[in-house]
Structure formats: structure tokens, C-alpha cells
Design a protein around this motif. Sequence first.
Motif, PDB file in Angstrom:
ATOM      1  N   TYR A   1      11.735  73.931  26.387  1.00 51.12           N
ATOM      2  CA  TYR A   1      10.833  73.656  25.265  1.00 51.12           C
ATOM      3  C   TYR A   1      11.215  74.471  24.034  1.00 51.12           C
ATOM      4  CZ  TYR A   1       6.531  73.821  22.467  1.00 51.12           C
ATOM      5  OH  TYR A   1       5.639  73.776  21.433  1.00 51.12           O
TER       6      TYR A   1
ATOM      7  N   LYS B   1      19.891  73.215  27.707  1.00 52.64           N
ATOM      8  CA  LYS B   1      19.063  72.733  28.801  1.00 52.64           C
ATOM      9  C   LYS B   1      19.084  73.744  29.937  1.00 52.64           C
ATOM     10  CE  LYS B   1      22.750  69.916  30.867  1.00 52.64           C
ATOM     11  NZ  LYS B   1      23.141  68.555  31.304  1.00 52.64           N
TER      12      LYS B   1
ATOM     13  N   ALA C   1      10.620  68.972  38.203  1.00 52.75           N
ATOM     14  CA  ALA C   1      11.581  69.045  37.101  1.00 52.75           C
ATOM     15  C   ALA C   1      11.353  70.314  36.282  1.00 52.75           C
ATOM     16  CB  ALA C   1      11.475  67.812  36.210  1.00 52.75           C
TER      17      ALA C   1
ATOM     18  N   LEU D   1       8.764  63.584  27.371  1.00 51.44           N
ATOM     19  CA  LEU D   1       9.827  63.849  28.331  1.00 51.44           C
ATOM     20  C   LEU D   1      10.118  62.606  29.167  1.00 51.44           C
ATOM     21  CD1 LEU D   1       8.744  67.387  29.648  1.00 51.44           C
ATOM     22  CD2 LEU D   1      10.651  66.879  28.104  1.00 51.44           C
ATOM     23  N   SER D   2      11.341  62.539  29.679  1.00 49.60           N
ATOM     24  CA  SER D   2      11.691  61.431  30.563  1.00 49.60           C
ATOM     25  C   SER D   2      10.823  61.504  31.820  1.00 49.60           C
ATOM     26  CB  SER D   2      13.167  61.497  30.952  1.00 49.60           C
ATOM     27  OG  SER D   2      13.982  61.410  29.804  1.00 49.60           O
TER      28      SER D   2
ATOM     29  N   PRO E   1      18.328  69.544  37.052  1.00 44.29           N
ATOM     30  CA  PRO E   1      17.069  69.672  36.319  1.00 44.29           C
ATOM     31  C   PRO E   1      15.895  69.009  37.027  1.00 44.29           C
ATOM     32  CG  PRO E   1      18.412  67.956  35.346  1.00 44.29           C
ATOM     33  CD  PRO E   1      19.243  68.574  36.431  1.00 44.29           C
TER      34      PRO E   1
ATOM     35  N   ASP F   1      12.194  71.671  32.317  1.00 42.54           N
ATOM     36  CA  ASP F   1      12.618  71.205  30.996  1.00 42.54           C
ATOM     37  C   ASP F   1      12.497  72.339  29.982  1.00 42.54           C
ATOM     38  OD1 ASP F   1      12.785  68.086  31.384  1.00 42.54           O
ATOM     39  OD2 ASP F   1      10.880  68.700  32.308  1.00 42.54           O
TER      40      ASP F   1
END
Length: 311
Positions: A83, A163, A79, A70-71, A175, A81
Motif C-alpha cells: 500500500y 511489490k 494475499a 485490488l485484484s 503474493p 499487497d
Amino acid sequence: MISFFKKLRSSGAASEAETAENTVKKEEQAEAAGEVEETNTRMKLYFLPGHDKSFSQEEGYVLQFFISELSPIAEGQVAIDGYKIEQEVNGLKLTLILRNNMDADISLERLPLVLQDANQNTVARSMFDMKETVIPAHSAVPLRFLFPHHDFLVPQADLSSWKVGFHMEDGSVRPVVSELDFEPAVHFSMREYMEKQEQQVTENIRKAIQETEAQINFIGAAVDDAEDGSLVVDLFLRNGRTEEVALKKDMAFVLRDAAGDVVAAQAFDLSQVKLAPKSVTRWKLVYDKESRKKQNPDFSEWSIQAAEHFG
């Protein structure tokens, strides 16, 4: 009726498990040797009490690998995210990663989340009760949420990529956040939207009545799979005739899912229903558990038909 494209992005967990396990082990060895920088690999994978048993050891390796890809987020940020996404009878089940890169634990009471599709359209938004869940500092926590059908905002969506984001107090969707200014639960309501949708459906039916004279139609509005095994169907009864219509004592209705399979069939006593001329009447049908002919139906699309008899 909600109709989603079948192409849902998967994490590919089964095929990546061995690679992920080897990668994580190498990173652990490198970290012990002091060769790893401050990246997502340093963020500890943490399973909430009671949730750890729902993830296998193999899934744990894959999740750690996923987190490392991940970023990175800065110190002091939180954050969310995506999956994995799966289609369920009652909606869409999402497995998400909540990362807390703050120096302190955070306690969440409610979590307002927004799901967006490949075209960045908002598909659904839901408020989830976290029951004062504590997310430890510098940890990544896997969570599962079900976005129910009644929280969907569009009739269809392209979920080949997707997302999620937090719905903030100012109405924005983010996010990654530094402040937990989530929208209060009192303002996070679908009531106004659902009322507008219902008005639109009713208006469409009224227009259809004007365009198709002398017809009696049964239009499905909503279907719910009850915990006791029964099925509850909201139905619009439309009378396109210029005279009152009295329904029959034993009227059989067949419910079909997206595959066209018969999910349930049952006769109902509608002798007390009288449809005024040029009118729309809302009615509720409750299919007994015993009338079900298919388990785990796909209600992404569905239909209901009146029949003289059924087998």
C-alpha cells in the motif's frame, strides 16, 4: 552502504481521501440494496487490536477504497499487497494489506516477506514475529513492517513501483497462496549472505591496498542509530604502507549523511591501535548522544572522515 532512489511510490492518500470516502459510502448503500457482487468490497477492513489507533478515520476510508481496487482473490486464498512505502533512518517502512479470504480465521506466528523493486529484483527479505496474530476470515488487515538495512540484498533499487510476497517453504515468492507453507524461521537467515558480503568487502579493500601504496584510509562499513541516541559505526582501518602505523590518542572523526550534512563529530582515543603493514583492521566507534549535530539523518548514503579538528 545502501543507496536507494528517492522516488518511492505513495498511495496518494491525502488527495484520494474524499473520493474514497464517497465511493465507500456509495458501495455500502448499493450493498444494502443488494446490488454488489462478491468482490473485494465485501472483504471487511479489520484493524488488529492496538493498531486501530495508528490509522485515522480518513485513512480507513482510503484503505477500504484501495482494497476495493485490488485484484480479487479466490475463496480459500490469502494475499499480501503493498500500500505505501516510506524511507526511514533504519530501513524502509511498508504499510501492507493482508487479505484472508478463507472461511476460517488464521493464526500467524512468523511472516517471511520479500520486497521486490520495479525490475522484479529482490531488494530485501525479513522474518517478522507476529506473536500468534489472528487474521479473521474474509477480512483485509493493514499492517506496518520495517525492513531494516541489514536485510537488504542489493546496494540500490528502483522503488518507483514495488511489490511484496510471501517467502514459501520451497523457496518461491508468492503474493497469493492457498496453503501457509511459509519458510521456517530456522532456514530464513541472512547470515550466509552477510558473511559473503563481508568477505567481498574485505577482498575489495585488500585489492585497493595493493593498488594505492603508502596510504592510510578509514572506510565506513555500517552505521546504527542506537536507542539511547548514540551512533555506532563499524569502520575498516586500512594500512597501505610497508611499515606498521600507530594511531594517535585524539583522532577526530566526522560522520556525514546522504545530504553531506555533519551528523556527528567526536574525538576518539586510538593510541592502542597499531596497524600492521598491508593490513585491514575492523574497529567500532561509538558517538555519544551529545556529539550529534543532526537529528533524523538520511543514512541511505553516508561517509566518515578523519579530521584534525571540527567545529
